[in-house]
Design a protein around this motif. Structure first.
Motif, PDB file in Angstrom:
ATOM      1  N   LEU A   1      32.316  22.475  18.831  1.00  0.00           N
ATOM      2  CA  LEU A   1      32.821  23.291  19.934  1.00  0.00           C
ATOM      3  C   LEU A   1      31.697  23.696  20.881  1.00  0.00           C
ATOM      4  O   LEU A   1      30.739  24.353  20.475  1.00  0.00           O
TER       5      LEU A   1
ATOM      6  N   GLU B   1      35.180  26.352  24.222  1.00  0.00           N
ATOM      7  CA  GLU B   1      36.151  25.460  23.588  1.00  0.00           C
ATOM      8  C   GLU B   1      36.749  26.104  22.341  1.00  0.00           C
ATOM      9  O   GLU B   1      36.134  26.964  21.711  1.00  0.00           O
ATOM     10  N   SER B   2      37.945  25.622  21.990  1.00  0.00           N
ATOM     11  CA  SER B   2      38.676  26.173  20.843  1.00  0.00           C
ATOM     12  C   SER B   2      39.083  25.078  19.866  1.00  0.00           C
ATOM     13  O   SER B   2      39.241  23.928  20.243  1.00  0.00           O
TER      14      SER B   2
ATOM     15  N   ARG C   1      42.210  24.632  17.214  1.00  0.00           N
ATOM     16  CA  ARG C   1      43.512  25.230  16.904  1.00  0.00           C
ATOM     17  C   ARG C   1      44.268  24.381  15.886  1.00  0.00           C
ATOM     18  O   ARG C   1      44.187  23.165  15.913  1.00  0.00           O
TER      19      ARG C   1
ATOM     20  N   LYS D   1      37.527  30.259  18.756  1.00  0.00           N
ATOM     21  CA  LYS D   1      36.932  30.003  20.075  1.00  0.00           C
ATOM     22  C   LYS D   1      35.431  30.278  20.017  1.00  0.00           C
ATOM     23  O   LYS D   1      34.999  31.308  19.510  1.00  0.00           O
ATOM     24  N   ASN D   2      34.654  29.344  20.549  1.00  0.00           N
ATOM     25  CA  ASN D   2      33.199  29.490  20.580  1.00  0.00           C
ATOM     26  C   ASN D   2      32.778  30.176  21.879  1.00  0.00           C
ATOM     27  O   ASN D   2      32.960  29.644  22.964  1.00  0.00           O
ATOM     28  N   ASN D   3      32.187  31.369  21.753  1.00  0.00           N
ATOM     29  CA  ASN D   3      31.668  32.105  22.905  1.00  0.00           C
ATOM     30  C   ASN D   3      30.143  32.099  22.922  1.00  0.00           C
ATOM     31  O   ASN D   3      29.526  32.995  23.484  1.00  0.00           O
TER      32      ASN D   3
ATOM     33  N   MET E   1      36.922  34.788  17.423  1.00  0.00           N
ATOM     34  CA  MET E   1      35.913  34.588  18.462  1.00  0.00           C
ATOM     35  C   MET E   1      34.553  34.488  17.792  1.00  0.00           C
ATOM     36  O   MET E   1      34.123  35.413  17.103  1.00  0.00           O
TER      37      MET E   1
ATOM     38  N   GLU F   1      43.373  30.026  15.875  1.00  0.00           N
ATOM     39  CA  GLU F   1      42.481  29.535  16.924  1.00  0.00           C
ATOM     40  C   GLU F   1      41.093  30.105  16.689  1.00  0.00           C
ATOM     41  O   GLU F   1      40.941  31.298  16.432  1.00  0.00           O
TER      42      GLU F   1
ATOM     43  N   THR G   1      43.492  34.852  15.945  1.00  0.00           N
ATOM     44  CA  THR G   1      42.466  34.387  16.867  1.00  0.00           C
ATOM     45  C   THR G   1      41.096  34.844  16.384  1.00  0.00           C
ATOM     46  O   THR G   1      40.916  36.012  16.025  1.00  0.00           O
TER      47      THR G   1
END
Length: 145
Positions: free
Chosen positions: A68, A72-73, A75, A45-47, A120, A43, A118
């Motif tokens: 993203l 949003e992610s 996967r 994930k856009n932070n 980030m 995964e 994961t």
């Protein structure tokens, strides 16, 4: 030919037919028995406050691009190959600016590190985490720009 010889021959014939059927099933496309490692899940994930374009692939699979938004992610999952050489890499863009191309799953690095890997995307780069306890050191890639 005696009865015991016929019986032995019948058993050998049925055994050979059974083995051939099993080999045919294993090799056929319709009935796949994976000769692979465990199922891995990735995964990203856009932070960030901006839209992050992510395009991921391996030598065998181009799994596509995603744009993203914040939170949003992206996967996907896969089985590690028999030779433990699975490698997925992703290219990251903010608009026309290339942020970098990074190895997101490298079996040599990640096989024991995580089964749910994961990532980030933060303002300074990409952080990789593991679900394992105690967690191994996070992997970090700094953005190019």
């Amino acid at each position: 030919m005696t009865n015991s010889s016929k019986t032995k021959l019948t058993y050998i014939l049925w055994f050979a037919i059974t083995i051939m059927v099993i080999i045919t099933l294993i090799c056929s496309e319709g009935y796949k028995i994976p000769i692979t490692g465990p199922l891995m899940k990735v995964e990203i994930k856009n932070n960030n406050t901006y839209i992050l374009d992510v395009h991921c692939k391996s030598a065998d699979d181009d799994i596509g691009s995603r744009a993203l938004k914040n939170g949003e992610s992206y996967r996907w999952q896969f089985y590690v190959n028999f030779f433990n050489s699975t490698l997925y890499f992703c290219e990251f863009h903010q608009g026309k600016v290339t942020k970098g191309v990074f190895d997101i799953y490298d079996a040599l690095r990640d096989f024991k590190r995580c089964t749910r890997c994961t990532w980030m995307a933060e303002t300074d780069g990409l952080y990789g985490f593991s679900e394992k306890k105690p967690p191994p050191a996070a992997v970090f890639y700094k953005w190019l720009k």
